[in-house]
Enzyme design. Sequence first.
Site, PDB file in Angstrom:
ATOM      1  N   SER A  23     -12.133   6.349  -2.275  1.00  0.00           N
ATOM      2  CA  SER A  23     -11.444   7.476  -1.656  1.00  0.00           C
ATOM      3  C   SER A  23     -10.880   6.975  -0.335  1.00  0.00           C
ATOM      4  O   SER A  23     -11.322   7.355   0.745  1.00  0.00           O
ATOM      5  CB  SER A  23     -12.383   8.660  -1.454  1.00  0.00           C
ATOM      6  N   LYS A  40       0.863  -1.181   0.000  1.00  0.00           N
ATOM      7  CA  LYS A  40       0.000   0.000   0.000  1.00  0.00           C
ATOM      8  C   LYS A  40       0.905   1.237   0.000  1.00  0.00           C
ATOM      9  O   LYS A  40       1.941   1.255   0.681  1.00  0.00           O
ATOM     10  CB  LYS A  40      -0.886  -0.025   1.267  1.00  0.00           C
ATOM     11  N   GLY A  80      -7.943   7.454   0.945  1.00  0.00           N
ATOM     12  CA  GLY A  80      -7.309   8.541   1.705  1.00  0.00           C
ATOM     13  C   GLY A  80      -5.999   8.141   2.351  1.00  0.00           C
ATOM     14  O   GLY A  80      -5.668   8.590   3.442  1.00  0.00           O
ATOM     15  N   CYS A 101      -1.690  10.171  -6.383  1.00  0.00           N
ATOM     16  CA  CYS A 101      -2.904   9.852  -5.613  1.00  0.00           C
ATOM     17  C   CYS A 101      -3.997  10.873  -5.941  1.00  0.00           C
ATOM     18  O   CYS A 101      -3.760  12.077  -5.872  1.00  0.00           O
ATOM     19  CB  CYS A 101      -2.642   9.846  -4.110  1.00  0.00           C
TER      20      CYS A 101
END
Length: 302
Positions: free
Chosen positions: A69, A44, A71, A126
Site C-alpha cells: 500500500s 513510478k 499510496g 491503483c
Amino acid sequence: MFPTKIGSLHLENFIYNAAGVWDTTTDQCNDLNNQKHCAAVITKTCTIRPQAGNKYPKYHFTDQYSINSNGLENNGLDYYIDLYKPNSKPLFISIGGTSDKERITMINMVVERLGNAVAIELNLSCPNLGCPGAAYDPQTLQQALDKLFSNVNVSDITFGLKLPPYYLLRDFEAISTILSHYHNQIDFITCVNSIPNGLDFDVDNGLPVISPNDGYGGLGGPSILPVGLSNVRHFSKLFKENCIDIDIVGCGGISSGSDVYKYLLAGAKAVQIGSQLWKEGPMVFERVSKEFHLVVSRKGIT
Ligand code: RRO
C-alpha cells in the site's frame, strides 16, 4: 534479444519493469536504463505534485505473494519528464492523477514537452487510493475516457492504459467494447495491476503485515500469475474476434523465463516484472531473459 513494437515504439527486447517498482528516483531509473536486458523504463505512477505516499511498513513479500500500500509516493510529473534523455532506452511515463482534470493536465504537459519521444501508460487502476481507479467498472471507465479524449490528443504518441484485473466474461466484453471506441487513441493495455484489498497477519504480533489502510493492500507476486495470464488471454481473444488493434503488455506474477513464455502464449507482445524486481533487483532481467531463451531454444523457436 527479441524485438517488439508497442504502438509506434520499437523495443529492442520485450521485458521491462512494472510501474511502481525500482522507478521512483532518478538513480533507480538509471539502474534500469543501464541494465542491458531491460527493454524500457517505466516511471513510478505520478501525480502533478510530489506525494509522500503512505507510512511504512507498506510492502511485504513472501515466496508466494507481495502486498503493498505504497499510496502513490512519487516525485511529481516534472521530475519524471526531466528523466527523458535522447538516445536512452524507451521511456514510458506512468500517469496517475486522481481526477479527470488532473489526468488531462498531466497528459497535455507530457505531449507539449516531449511529444512522441516518450510513451504514456495511464494508470486507471491503483488499488490503494480512497476511491477506486476509473477502470474498475465499465461505466466509470467509459465516462473517464470520454472526458479524457475530448480534451487530449494522443494520436501521435504511444498511449496505453494500465488496467485492474477482471474476473467475469461480461466485464472483459464490456471493457473491450469501450476500448474499441478509442482504438485510434489507445495503442496498448497493460494487464494487470495488483489485486486490491489483500490482507495478511504477522502471527507474532497479531497485526496486519503492512500498516496503512488497516492492513489492506494490492497483491502481486507469483500467486497472481494465473490472474494476469487469464486477463491477457481474454482481451487477446476478444480483440482478435472484433478486429481491435490494441497491443497487450502482460504483468503480474512473473518470476522466471517460463512465466514470460506463458504470457506470450496468452497473447502479450511485451511483459513487465514487478514484485520479483523488488526482491531481486535489476539483475532479474538478465536471469529471466536467459531462462526465456532456454525455453524457446528448447522449443526450436527463433
Ligand atoms: O502507489 C501505490 O500504492 C500503487 C499503485 Br499507484 C498501483 O498502481 N498499484 C499498486 O499496487 N500500488
